[in-house]
Design a protein around this motif. Sequence first.
Motif, PDB file in Angstrom:
ATOM      1  N   UNK A  36       0.800  -1.178  -0.105  1.00 55.73           N
ATOM      2  CA  UNK A  36      -0.099   0.051  -0.027  1.00 55.73           C
ATOM      3  C   UNK A  36       0.770   1.317   0.162  1.00 55.73           C
ATOM      4  N   UNK A  37       0.349   2.451  -0.331  1.00 53.83           N
ATOM      5  CA  UNK A  37       1.101   3.554  -0.434  1.00 53.83           C
ATOM      6  C   UNK A  37       1.512   3.841   1.082  1.00 53.83           C
ATOM      7  N   UNK A  38       2.550   4.380   1.316  1.00 53.90           N
ATOM      8  CA  UNK A  38       3.131   4.583   2.752  1.00 53.90           C
ATOM      9  C   UNK A  38       3.778   3.360   3.370  1.00 53.90           C
ATOM     10  N   UNK A  39       3.938   2.197   2.654  1.00 52.95           N
ATOM     11  CA  UNK A  39       4.585   1.108   3.167  1.00 52.95           C
ATOM     12  C   UNK A  39       6.034   1.060   3.256  1.00 52.95           C
ATOM     13  N   UNK A  40       6.718   1.778   2.505  1.00 51.20           N
ATOM     14  CA  UNK A  40       8.003   2.023   2.712  1.00 51.20           C
ATOM     15  C   UNK A  40       8.899   1.595   1.567  1.00 51.20           C
ATOM     16  N   UNK A  41       8.252   1.407   0.442  1.00 48.67           N
ATOM     17  CA  UNK A  41       8.830   0.656  -0.833  1.00 48.67           C
ATOM     18  C   UNK A  41       9.997   1.778  -1.446  1.00 48.67           C
ATOM     19  N   UNK A  42       9.586   3.054  -1.576  1.00 49.58           N
ATOM     20  CA  UNK A  42      10.636   3.966  -2.055  1.00 49.58           C
ATOM     21  C   UNK A  42      11.721   4.300  -1.034  1.00 49.58           C
ATOM     22  N   UNK A  43      11.332   4.525   0.118  1.00 49.29           N
ATOM     23  CA  UNK A  43      12.260   4.530   1.003  1.00 49.29           C
ATOM     24  C   UNK A  43      13.446   3.420   1.070  1.00 49.29           C
ATOM     25  N   UNK A  44      12.928   2.132   1.052  1.00 55.86           N
ATOM     26  CA  UNK A  44      13.754   1.071   0.952  1.00 55.86           C
ATOM     27  C   UNK A  44      14.586   1.071  -0.297  1.00 55.86           C
ATOM     28  N   UNK A  45      14.192   1.474  -1.650  1.00 54.39           N
ATOM     29  CA  UNK A  45      15.011   1.725  -2.623  1.00 54.39           C
ATOM     30  C   UNK A  45      15.934   2.897  -2.332  1.00 54.39           C
ATOM     31  N   UNK A  46      15.535   3.889  -1.925  1.00 51.82           N
ATOM     32  CA  UNK A  46      16.699   4.996  -1.565  1.00 51.82           C
ATOM     33  C   UNK A  46      17.594   4.529  -0.413  1.00 51.82           C
ATOM     34  N   UNK A  47      17.391   3.708   0.241  1.00 54.10           N
ATOM     35  CA  UNK A  47      18.352   3.054   1.225  1.00 54.10           C
ATOM     36  C   UNK A  47      19.194   2.173   0.479  1.00 54.10           C
ATOM     37  N   UNK A  48      18.852   1.548  -0.471  1.00 48.99           N
ATOM     38  CA  UNK A  48      19.621   0.528  -1.056  1.00 48.99           C
ATOM     39  C   UNK A  48      20.535   1.058  -1.877  1.00 48.99           C
ATOM     40  N   UNK A  49      20.047   2.183  -2.506  1.00 41.25           N
ATOM     41  CA  UNK A  49      20.942   2.730  -3.430  1.00 41.25           C
ATOM     42  C   UNK A  49      21.790   3.995  -2.982  1.00 41.25           C
TER      43      UNK A  49
END
Length: 242
Positions: A36-49
């Motif tokens: 869902x929106x706000x589940x942390x997906x893009x933050x996860x990508x940002x941390x990984x990269x």
Amino acid sequence: MSLETKDVRKAFGGVVALDGATVKFREGQVNALIGPNGSGKTTFFNCVTGMIRADSGQITYAGQDITRKAPHAIARAGVGRTFQLCRVFPRMSALDNVLAAVRPGGLLGGLRGARHRAEVDRARGWLTRLGIEHLIDVEARNMSWGQQKLLELAGVLMGEPATVLLDEPAGGVNPALLDRIGTLVRELNAEGRTFVIVEHNMDLVMSISDHIVVFDRGRPIAEGPPSLIRTDERVLGAYLGV
């Protein structure tokens, strides 16, 4: 190359975006990261990269700890990434955008230096493969949103990453271009590239993914092939509140 995280945490003030995310994406497959929106997906990508630093936890790629590495070092290690909002140079042509994407000096490096024939030919080749070779001399600002997404992807692929992270490739893209993106992902995967895709378009996710990880509230709650994810009660609960 295997991409793994262990107990990765990230908070913004009092808001916890990632809450102990432990994930292993499957090498050589098309992986999807949904939630869902706000589940942390893009933050996860940002941390990984390396775009932002995780507060704690570990991120490894190809057996190497990349938790504290800079974005350019992670890219050199073999991880390429697109963004929700396209990162292209609006006043540069398609060809110059693709060339600039891999220059050590960034934008200025892309405009100066030796633009030898082999490099230009390779850039042209990616534009052709993505179906936008007719826009080679067109400035990015004069392209459609979908064409800009393909241009950004061409720049990423110019770096020859072994693993490609796509952040919402279907967002704002018309059906014809969406089909092209889906076909390209499967073709590149068949040639040996690993993909991790954040996406809300479930038709696309289910049609091209081999393995799906589902996030809710900053951590994975389910993973498996599309056939299992479709009927997983935890996933239905996260999306539908049932």
